[in-house]
Design a protein around this motif. Sequence first.
Motif, mmCIF file in Angstrom:
data_model
loop_
_atom_site.group_PDB
_atom_site.id
_atom_site.type_symbol
_atom_site.label_atom_id
_atom_site.label_comp_id
_atom_site.label_asym_id
_atom_site.label_seq_id
_atom_site.Cartn_x
_atom_site.Cartn_y
_atom_site.Cartn_z
ATOM 1 N N ASP A 180 -0.881 -3.859 21.665
ATOM 2 C CA ASP A 180 -0.907 -2.535 22.451
ATOM 3 C C ASP A 180 -0.779 -1.036 21.939
ATOM 4 O O ASP A 180 -1.076 -0.068 22.470
ATOM 5 C CB ASP A 180 0.205 -2.806 23.679
ATOM 6 C CG ASP A 180 1.491 -2.762 22.983
ATOM 7 O OD1 ASP A 180 1.605 -3.519 22.183
ATOM 8 O OD2 ASP A 180 2.632 -2.441 23.656
ATOM 9 N N TRP A 181 -0.505 -1.218 20.416
ATOM 10 C CA TRP A 181 -0.100 -0.115 19.978
ATOM 11 C C TRP A 181 -1.627 0.587 19.106
ATOM 12 O O TRP A 181 -1.625 1.676 18.707
ATOM 13 C CB TRP A 181 0.954 -0.064 18.904
ATOM 14 C CG TRP A 181 2.199 -0.163 19.592
ATOM 15 C CD1 TRP A 181 2.526 0.248 20.859
ATOM 16 C CD2 TRP A 181 3.468 -0.213 18.845
ATOM 17 N NE1 TRP A 181 3.889 0.035 21.024
ATOM 18 C CE2 TRP A 181 4.502 -0.232 19.967
ATOM 19 C CE3 TRP A 181 3.929 -0.251 17.514
ATOM 20 C CZ2 TRP A 181 5.904 -0.265 19.490
ATOM 21 C CZ3 TRP A 181 5.214 -0.588 17.296
ATOM 22 C CH2 TRP A 181 6.279 -0.596 18.144
ATOM 23 N N VAL A 182 -2.676 -0.221 19.116
ATOM 24 C CA VAL A 182 -3.704 0.115 18.546
ATOM 25 C C VAL A 182 -5.077 -0.106 19.498
ATOM 26 O O VAL A 182 -4.938 -1.078 20.508
ATOM 27 C CB VAL A 182 -3.965 -0.480 17.435
ATOM 28 C CG1 VAL A 182 -3.211 0.148 16.097
ATOM 29 C CG2 VAL A 182 -4.047 -2.098 17.362
ATOM 30 N N SER A 183 -6.217 0.860 19.595
ATOM 31 C CA SER A 183 -7.082 0.592 20.337
ATOM 32 C C SER A 183 -8.125 -0.770 19.591
ATOM 33 O O SER A 183 -8.127 -0.623 18.166
ATOM 34 C CB SER A 183 -8.065 1.676 20.448
ATOM 35 O OG SER A 183 -8.373 2.372 19.289
ATOM 36 N N VAL B 2 -4.184 6.148 5.681
ATOM 37 C CA VAL B 2 -5.008 5.230 6.307
ATOM 38 C C VAL B 2 -6.202 5.235 5.598
ATOM 39 O O VAL B 2 -6.826 4.015 5.179
ATOM 40 C CB VAL B 2 -5.233 5.620 7.935
ATOM 41 C CG1 VAL B 2 -6.325 4.956 8.265
ATOM 42 C CG2 VAL B 2 -4.129 5.518 8.620
ATOM 43 N N SER B 3 -6.807 6.339 5.297
ATOM 44 C CA SER B 3 -8.129 6.086 4.458
ATOM 45 C C SER B 3 -8.035 5.629 3.170
ATOM 46 O O SER B 3 -8.961 4.900 2.581
ATOM 47 C CB SER B 3 -8.703 7.810 4.372
ATOM 48 O OG SER B 3 -9.688 7.832 3.448
ATOM 49 N N ARG B 4 -6.790 5.845 2.546
ATOM 50 C CA ARG B 4 -6.573 5.334 1.015
ATOM 51 C C ARG B 4 -6.163 3.908 1.185
ATOM 52 O O ARG B 4 -6.814 2.986 0.432
ATOM 53 C CB ARG B 4 -5.420 6.123 0.649
ATOM 54 C CG ARG B 4 -4.960 5.617 -0.854
ATOM 55 C CD ARG B 4 -3.857 6.610 -1.381
ATOM 56 N NE ARG B 4 -3.088 6.942 -0.751
ATOM 57 C CZ ARG B 4 -1.998 7.920 -0.686
ATOM 58 N NH1 ARG B 4 -2.148 8.850 -1.648
ATOM 59 N NH2 ARG B 4 -0.896 8.353 0.178
ATOM 60 N N GLN B 5 -5.832 3.415 2.258
ATOM 61 C CA GLN B 5 -5.286 2.046 2.315
ATOM 62 C C GLN B 5 -6.526 1.117 2.770
ATOM 63 O O GLN B 5 -6.730 0.154 2.152
ATOM 64 C CB GLN B 5 -4.109 1.886 3.600
ATOM 65 C CG GLN B 5 -2.729 2.466 3.422
ATOM 66 C CD GLN B 5 -2.126 2.874 4.550
ATOM 67 O OE1 GLN B 5 -2.562 2.866 5.486
ATOM 68 N NE2 GLN B 5 -0.985 3.399 4.201
ATOM 69 N N LEU B 6 -7.330 1.807 3.599
ATOM 70 C CA LEU B 6 -8.611 0.886 3.817
ATOM 71 C C LEU B 6 -9.280 0.730 2.471
ATOM 72 O O LEU B 6 -10.329 -0.148 2.166
ATOM 73 C CB LEU B 6 -9.438 1.672 4.782
ATOM 74 C CG LEU B 6 -8.982 1.454 6.222
ATOM 75 C CD1 LEU B 6 -9.576 2.300 7.191
ATOM 76 C CD2 LEU B 6 -9.112 -0.117 6.930
ATOM 77 N N ALA C 215 0.876 -1.399 0.162
ATOM 78 C CA ALA C 215 0.063 -0.047 -0.008
ATOM 79 C C ALA C 215 0.738 1.405 -0.112
ATOM 80 O O ALA C 215 1.900 1.438 0.763
ATOM 81 C CB ALA C 215 -0.902 -0.080 1.120
ATOM 82 N N PRO C 216 0.599 2.281 -0.682
ATOM 83 C CA PRO C 216 0.935 3.617 -0.463
ATOM 84 C C PRO C 216 1.048 4.368 0.884
ATOM 85 O O PRO C 216 -0.209 3.818 1.455
ATOM 86 C CB PRO C 216 0.219 4.326 -1.382
ATOM 87 C CG PRO C 216 -0.707 3.480 -2.393
ATOM 88 C CD PRO C 216 -0.843 2.294 -1.593
ATOM 89 N N CYS C 217 2.118 4.557 1.343
ATOM 90 C CA CYS C 217 2.186 4.825 2.692
ATOM 91 C C CYS C 217 2.847 5.975 3.131
ATOM 92 O O CYS C 217 3.398 6.609 1.996
ATOM 93 C CB CYS C 217 2.643 3.573 3.534
ATOM 94 S SG CYS C 217 4.367 3.375 3.345
ATOM 95 N N SER C 218 3.102 6.407 4.423
ATOM 96 C CA SER C 218 3.867 7.611 4.775
ATOM 97 C C SER C 218 5.305 7.443 4.867
ATOM 98 O O SER C 218 6.022 8.346 4.848
ATOM 99 C CB SER C 218 3.393 8.102 6.349
ATOM 100 O OG SER C 218 3.588 6.978 7.142
ATOM 101 N N GLY C 219 5.867 6.394 4.433
ATOM 102 C CA GLY C 219 7.036 6.023 4.030
ATOM 103 C C GLY C 219 8.270 6.066 5.332
ATOM 104 O O GLY C 219 9.326 6.565 5.078
ATOM 105 N N SER D 17 4.336 3.564 11.164
ATOM 106 C CA SER D 17 2.923 4.057 11.736
ATOM 107 C C SER D 17 2.146 2.750 12.197
ATOM 108 O O SER D 17 1.394 2.220 11.428
ATOM 109 C CB SER D 17 2.209 4.829 10.785
ATOM 110 O OG SER D 17 1.084 5.056 11.207
ATOM 111 N N PRO D 18 1.487 2.795 13.465
ATOM 112 C CA PRO D 18 0.724 1.607 14.026
ATOM 113 C C PRO D 18 -0.797 1.972 13.306
ATOM 114 O O PRO D 18 -1.587 1.073 13.097
ATOM 115 C CB PRO D 18 0.484 1.879 15.298
ATOM 116 C CG PRO D 18 1.844 2.370 15.979
ATOM 117 C CD PRO D 18 2.243 3.215 14.779
ATOM 118 N N GLU D 19 -0.914 3.403 13.135
ATOM 119 C CA GLU D 19 -2.246 3.482 12.365
ATOM 120 C C GLU D 19 -2.457 2.887 11.055
ATOM 121 O O GLU D 19 -3.535 2.609 10.678
ATOM 122 C CB GLU D 19 -2.459 5.001 12.220
ATOM 123 C CG GLU D 19 -2.455 5.827 13.445
ATOM 124 C CD GLU D 19 -1.109 6.419 13.884
ATOM 125 O OE1 GLU D 19 -0.948 7.526 14.721
ATOM 126 O OE2 GLU D 19 -0.068 5.754 13.625
#
Length: 456
Positions: free
Chosen positions: A269-272, A206-210, A179-183, A234-236
């Motif tokens: 533990d890095w995400v809800s 995140v929006s684009r990846q989903l 996926a395209p990401c923040s790199g 990025s955990p997000e």
Amino acid sequence: MNLPSDFLVKMKDLLKDEYEDFYKSYQDPKKQGLRVNTLKVSIDHFIEISPFALDKIPWVKEGFFYKDEERPGKHPYHEAGLYYIQEPSAMAVGEMLDAQPGEKVLDLCAAPGGKTTHIAAKMNQRGFLLANEIHPARAKILSQNIERMGIKNCVVTNETPARLAERFPAYFDRILVDAPCSGEGMFRKDPNACAEWSMENVALCVSRQLDILKHAGNMLKLGGRLVYSTCTFSPEENEGVISHFLKEDSRFKIESVVAYEGFGEGREDWVSEGALDIDKTFRLWPHKLQGEGHFIAVLTKVDGDEGFKRKYVDVLKDQKLLKDYVQFAKETFIESPKGDFILFGDSLYMLPGGTLSLKNLKVLRPGWHLGTNKKNRFEPSHALALSLKGEEVRHTWCVGKDSNEIESYLRGESLAVKGSKGWYLVEVDGFSVGWGKLAGDVLKNHYPKGLRWVGK
């Protein structure tokens, strides 16, 4: 290296006691890697003939580290497609997808082609591979790399995931979403990525990846494998995206796969509201192995619809349109390749088996490019040359990797050669690198102008 301050604060909070080791890793030089193209040469043979000092990459059998002073991108073996220069951690993704010969496979975000060409080598020219890239300029680079590596069974498209999902519902055995990401994982390799990073960009990714994952999920067969990967910490964008996707789409679960022992686990533990088994995803850390940052999740489709009606591509039926190619093939091949043909403008392609209709899709390469119909003659393509072996053709001209002749050929010069007139497959140490046409003891050079060496 000037790392973004917000990024450092974020990583210090996540890594805690590990942070200092992580931060110090940015003072180390990045590791260089190449992956042997087993469509052209065996691993053992390449080790024997390699002009470079190589060290094994432990998580991929075809992968090797090379030294900073080496320049494998400026070597005749690179032009012959014997290897692909690829970041070492990125090679883990193709291993996790584990494509098999005869399958239908999609690389949805494929440029520049490192992972696509790895997938193709695993498939060994059998099955259907679709490589897609939404950005037109990057799609052209992807197509060129597929050509250089001698891949025959790949279609290249320049489409949105949504458009492909309309055409290929529940069609593929395996899908890769790199996926395209923040790199963030590429800051050491590409300092420009630092300047483009921001927390706002992470949220946009995140929006684009989903959205990409949603369409990819609809294109996977029941029982198929979907690999999601990023080059960010990025955990997000990693555990967060996978957890959100699995919450929204109950057809999927995280698959438990065996990987290199040096890979880290996903962090619940890095995400809800982390998904079940999120710790079975993988993190590759620059302070724990010789490579950049990566995240990999392997998913299986455990529920879904099947039995969609398919419309397959219309193959070329008019044999008159093939007469110039047939004459060329008779004069050039020991045995002509067999398969279904399609004309794409004036260019002739051989289709991979199982190709669905490509009508109204943006297609750069609908299969194996054989060549172009000119006025009363057929001119073979560079892609055809790079996918052939010397024993498959009637005429070859072979020179060594250190010879003056190979440098002259790669510069586009004509050469004095004695022999029967006709098309010659030019080889370097027995590996095809292009075409030449011999007449009157002069081999006319057909190495593409855009690829020719300059200044050597």
